[in-house]
Scaffold this motif. Structure first.
Motif, mmCIF file in Angstrom:
data_model
loop_
_atom_site.group_PDB
_atom_site.id
_atom_site.type_symbol
_atom_site.label_atom_id
_atom_site.label_comp_id
_atom_site.label_asym_id
_atom_site.label_seq_id
_atom_site.Cartn_x
_atom_site.Cartn_y
_atom_site.Cartn_z
ATOM 1 N N VAL A 1 0.846 -1.209 0.000
ATOM 2 C CA VAL A 1 0.000 0.000 0.000
ATOM 3 C C VAL A 1 0.878 1.254 0.000
ATOM 4 N N ALA A 2 1.913 1.257 0.853
ATOM 5 C CA ALA A 2 2.810 2.420 0.944
ATOM 6 C C ALA A 2 3.535 2.644 -0.386
ATOM 7 N N ASP A 3 4.035 1.544 -0.977
ATOM 8 C CA ASP A 3 4.742 1.656 -2.261
ATOM 9 C C ASP A 3 3.812 2.168 -3.355
ATOM 10 N N THR A 4 2.581 1.636 -3.356
ATOM 11 C CA THR A 4 1.605 2.047 -4.373
ATOM 12 C C THR A 4 1.257 3.516 -4.231
ATOM 13 N N LYS A 5 1.057 3.960 -2.976
ATOM 14 C CA LYS A 5 0.733 5.367 -2.725
ATOM 15 C C LYS A 5 1.873 6.275 -3.177
ATOM 16 N N ALA A 6 3.109 5.868 -2.872
ATOM 17 C CA ALA A 6 4.275 6.668 -3.253
ATOM 18 C C ALA A 6 4.382 6.767 -4.776
ATOM 19 N N ALA A 7 4.158 5.629 -5.459
ATOM 20 C CA ALA A 7 4.223 5.622 -6.923
ATOM 21 C C ALA A 7 3.119 6.489 -7.523
ATOM 22 N N ALA A 8 1.922 6.414 -6.927
ATOM 23 C CA ALA A 8 0.789 7.207 -7.417
ATOM 24 C C ALA A 8 1.061 8.699 -7.241
ATOM 25 N N GLU A 9 1.617 9.070 -6.080
ATOM 26 C CA GLU A 9 1.934 10.483 -5.820
ATOM 27 C C GLU A 9 2.979 10.999 -6.805
ATOM 28 N N LYS A 10 3.987 10.153 -7.094
ATOM 29 C CA LYS A 10 5.037 10.554 -8.043
ATOM 30 C C LYS A 10 4.446 10.725 -9.440
ATOM 31 N N ALA A 11 3.590 9.754 -9.833
ATOM 32 C CA ALA A 11 2.971 9.838 -11.161
ATOM 33 C C ALA A 11 2.103 11.087 -11.270
ATOM 34 N N LYS A 12 1.397 11.380 -10.183
ATOM 35 C CA LYS A 12 0.525 12.564 -10.160
ATOM 36 C C LYS A 12 1.363 13.843 -10.298
ATOM 37 N N ALA A 13 2.472 13.894 -9.560
ATOM 38 C CA ALA A 13 3.348 15.070 -9.614
ATOM 39 C C ALA A 13 3.965 15.223 -11.000
ATOM 40 N N ASP A 14 4.404 14.089 -11.585
ATOM 41 C CA ASP A 14 4.998 14.121 -12.925
ATOM 42 C C ASP A 14 3.976 14.592 -13.961
ATOM 43 N N LEU A 15 2.737 14.089 -13.830
ATOM 44 C CA LEU A 15 1.673 14.466 -14.762
ATOM 45 C C LEU A 15 1.364 15.959 -14.650
ATOM 46 N N LYS A 16 1.306 16.454 -13.415
ATOM 47 C CA LYS A 16 1.023 17.875 -13.195
ATOM 48 C C LYS A 16 2.125 18.743 -13.807
ATOM 49 N N LYS A 17 3.369 18.330 -13.579
ATOM 50 C CA LYS A 17 4.503 19.089 -14.110
ATOM 51 C C LYS A 17 4.463 19.100 -15.638
ATOM 52 N N SER A 18 4.201 17.914 -16.226
ATOM 53 C CA SER A 18 4.138 17.795 -17.680
ATOM 54 C C SER A 18 3.002 18.646 -18.247
ATOM 55 N N THR A 19 1.857 18.613 -17.566
ATOM 56 C CA THR A 19 0.691 19.391 -17.999
ATOM 57 C C THR A 19 0.997 20.882 -17.968
ATOM 58 N N GLU A 20 1.620 21.320 -16.877
ATOM 59 C CA GLU A 20 1.945 22.747 -16.750
ATOM 60 C C GLU A 20 2.943 23.181 -17.820
ATOM 61 N N GLU A 21 3.928 22.331 -18.112
ATOM 62 C CA GLU A 21 4.926 22.671 -19.134
ATOM 63 C C GLU A 21 4.275 22.735 -20.517
#
Length: 199
Positions: free
Chosen positions: A158-178
């Motif tokens: 669960v912890a690993d999945t949450k961490a991966a999801a948060e990273k993917a979310k942050a990467d997606l947000k950064k990509s979207t903003e760029e």
């Protein structure tokens, strides 16, 4: 003629950039319906696995299936809440499965497993109560050990999945903003060039 062609080309660039900008924002969507359906299917599967484990009369298997059922139920409830918050309507069949799993988890206990072991063992082998109690204790200890390991593994997953999801979310947000920034810059430049052309 040259000026007209240049004007049309710049207008086309502005329209294309605006279209890209709209498409880019509409692509970033989460399918809450699919998440809800997947969680409901996982809950139904966990219930079936639990029933098979009970039929096997293997205490360790029963306990593992119970943990799996609890995790599936928690995931279903979480997914359902998000789905409803996004305007979805729950299905009666899935809610019936939730009620069944809640009842199962409320009625099971290690004591019931130990009692079943004691009764079965005495009928089949005719062993003394002390021997049966020792065997039941060994099995109970084994179940508890395996349960602790399963819980630990589940928590880590669960912890690993949450961490991966948060990273993917942050990467997606950064990509979207760029992407938005680049599209806006192109639009601004095209509009400036168009304005300069008519000055």
């Amino acid at each position: 003629m040259k000026k007209t062609l240049l004007t049309l080309a710049l207008a086309g660039l502005v329209l294309t950039a605006n279209s890209c900008k709209k498409n880019e924002t509409s692509d970033v969507k989460i399918d809450f319906t699919q998440s809800y359906e997947d969680a409901a299917l996982a809950l139904a599967t966990a219930q079936q696995n639990y029933q098979e484990a009970v039929a096997s009369k293997d205490p360790a298997r029963i306990e593992a299936a119970k943990i799996e059922l609890q995790k599936a139920q928690d995931k279903y409830v979480e997914s359902k809440n998000v789905y409803v918050a996004e305007g979805g309507t729950v299905k009666t069949e899935y809610e019936n499965n939730l009620a069944t799993s809640t009842q199962i988890l409320g009625n099971t206990s290690t004591g019931m497993v130990s009692n079943a072991i004691t009764k079965t063992d005495s009928i089949i082998t005719g062993r003394t109560n002390a021997e049966i109690d020792n065997t039941a204790k060994e099995i109970k200890d084994k179940v508890n050990t395996e349960k602790a390991k399963l819980v630990e593994d589940a928590n880590k997953t669960v912890a690993d999945t949450k961490a991966a999801a948060e990273k993917a979310k942050a990467d997606l947000k950064k990509s979207t903003e760029e992407t938005k920034k680049a599209a806006n810059e192109k639009i601004d430049k095209a509009q400036k060039d168009l304005n300069d052309l008519f000055k």
